[in-house]
Design a protein around this motif. Structure first.
Motif, PDB file in Angstrom:
ATOM      1  N   VAL A 260     -57.910  38.950 -65.089  1.00 51.33           N
ATOM      2  CA  VAL A 260     -58.434  40.281 -64.784  1.00 51.33           C
ATOM      3  C   VAL A 260     -59.907  40.366 -65.179  1.00 51.33           C
ATOM      4  CG1 VAL A 260     -58.237  42.723 -65.350  1.00 51.33           C
ATOM      5  CG2 VAL A 260     -56.180  41.361 -65.037  1.00 51.33           C
ATOM      6  N   TYR A 261     -60.718  40.877 -64.250  1.00 50.55           N
ATOM      7  CA  TYR A 261     -62.145  41.076 -64.503  1.00 50.55           C
ATOM      8  C   TYR A 261     -62.610  42.169 -63.543  1.00 50.55           C
ATOM      9  CZ  TYR A 261     -62.182  37.940 -60.490  1.00 50.55           C
ATOM     10  OH  TYR A 261     -61.933  37.375 -59.273  1.00 50.55           O
ATOM     11  N   PRO A 262     -63.781  42.769 -63.776  1.00 49.33           N
ATOM     12  CA  PRO A 262     -64.219  43.866 -62.907  1.00 49.33           C
ATOM     13  C   PRO A 262     -64.229  43.477 -61.429  1.00 49.33           C
ATOM     14  CG  PRO A 262     -65.598  43.773 -64.856  1.00 49.33           C
ATOM     15  CD  PRO A 262     -64.715  42.563 -64.913  1.00 49.33           C
ATOM     16  N   GLY A 263     -63.503  44.254 -60.641  1.00 50.16           N
ATOM     17  CA  GLY A 263     -63.460  44.015 -59.209  1.00 50.16           C
ATOM     18  C   GLY A 263     -62.617  42.824 -58.797  1.00 50.16           C
ATOM     19  N   TYR A 264     -61.683  42.396 -59.643  1.00 48.28           N
ATOM     20  CA  TYR A 264     -60.938  41.155 -59.373  1.00 48.28           C
ATOM     21  C   TYR A 264     -60.078  41.230 -58.114  1.00 48.28           C
ATOM     22  CZ  TYR A 264     -56.674  43.275 -61.356  1.00 48.28           C
ATOM     23  OH  TYR A 264     -55.576  44.089 -61.607  1.00 48.28           O
TER      24      TYR A 264
END
Length: 339
Positions: A260-264
């Protein structure tokens, strides 16, 4: 450059004043296990309309009592639910927002007393109840329940209906080979696993001619599960059936490790949008106005769905407008402090 985030978007004659969508998020706040709206819901959704969100989608709303995720879920299985939704729709529209509702059935992820239903008698995890494998009669009753739920949503005045086909709930369970081990016409091939969603859409469209969204989980994140490429095919079928937009999320049909990461999840929206030539919405750790604008400017999605960020800041559209150099009107009662 004009901020695309604040440009209008029209589907079937319904215009959203901007591209900001409040993603459906369960509040687990209905009392007495009756599925009715409470004051919390009225405050929660209306405050985002005051905050200038373009489209607000009401949380997963069960089409049958057995289809609730929890006893505290909202329901639309009875005509008695209509008046509460009418009131909510009026409150939201009074502030210039459009409003949708997500029609849902929890399937094997329901945490309820009594039998729960799923395509196959496989528990979600070691701590979950084993569901009853649905008979064809159960399937037919569920399809009809989605239709009647859509009919009630229309009477209540909703602008948009979204069918919940994601996050490991019933329709997602049918779509994924990880949770669907049937040997009849509802299992096996992709066409068969899609069959219940096809029937739900066809049934809903007999009573609903407004904007129709479907939320999907575009990646199962497990070997043998569905991938974004599989969803290109599903998206093509959805387009053929007249679905207007695919709300692209991912995961939760089985427990899995997700990076999970920003905009994944944006890449899944982009893949489906371009390959199937269908409008998409994207969601998943989108918090920054610049991030949201980049998605739209590069045609990676048509709408940006915000979830937790709108829980933290009901006035996020104002924050975004200031950062992007856009001018948006707030409520006249707030004019002295809006800009």
């Amino acid at each position: 450059m004009t901020a695309k985030l604040f440009s209008p978007y029209t589907i079937k004659g319904v215009t959203f004043k901007n591209r900001i969508v409040m993603s459906p998020m369960c509040m687990y706040s209905s009392h007495n296990q009756d599925g009715h709206l409470q004051n919390w819901h009225r405050t929660h959704y209306t405050s985002r309309a005051v905050g200038q969100v373009g489209l607000i989608i009401v949380e997963a709303t069960a089409v049958t009592p057995q289809g609730r995720i929890s006893p505290q879920d909202l329901g639309i299985w009875s005509d008695e639910h209509i008046n509460g939704f009418k009131e909510l729709v009026g409150l939201v529209k009074e502030h210039g927002a459009k409003i949708g509702i997500q029609l849902a059935h929890a399937g094997r992820k329901a945490i309820l007393e009594g039998d729960i239903l799923a395509p196959s008698a496989i528990a979600f995890n070691d701590h979950s109840k084993t569901p009853k494998e649905m008979t064809k009669a159960d399937i037919a009753e569920t399809v009809e329940a989605f239709k009647i739920g859509a009919e009630r949503a229309k009477v209540a005045g909703f602008d948009v209906i979204e069918i919940h086909g994601a996050h490991g709930y019933l329709i997602n369970e049918f779509l994924s080979p990880l949770s669907n081990k049937r040997w009849d016409e509802y299992g096996g091939s992709a066409e068969n696993r899609y069959r219940i969603l096809r029937e739900v859409i066809d049934s809903v469209k007999t009573v609903w001619d407004g904007p129709l969204f479907v939320r999907v989980s575009a990646n199962d994140y497990q070997e043998g599960g569905l991938t974004p490429e599989d969803y290109i095919t599903f998206a093509q079928w959805l387009k053929e059936q007249g679905v207007d937009l695919i709300d692209v999320s991912s995961g939760a049909v089985v427990t899995a490790r997700i990076d999970v990461y920003p905009g994944y999840q944006v890449k899944y929206s982009e893949t489906i949008r371009k390959a199937a030539d269908i409008p998409t919405g994207t969601v998943g750790l989108i918090t920054s106005p610049i991030q949201a604008e980049e998605i739209l400017q590069n045609d990676r999605a048509d709408l940006v769905f915000l979830a937790r960020e709108l829980l933290r800041d009901p006035y996020w559209p104002r924050t975004a407008a200031k950062e992007l150099g856009a001018v948006i009107k707030g409520p006249k009662q707030y004019e002295r402090g809006w800009m």
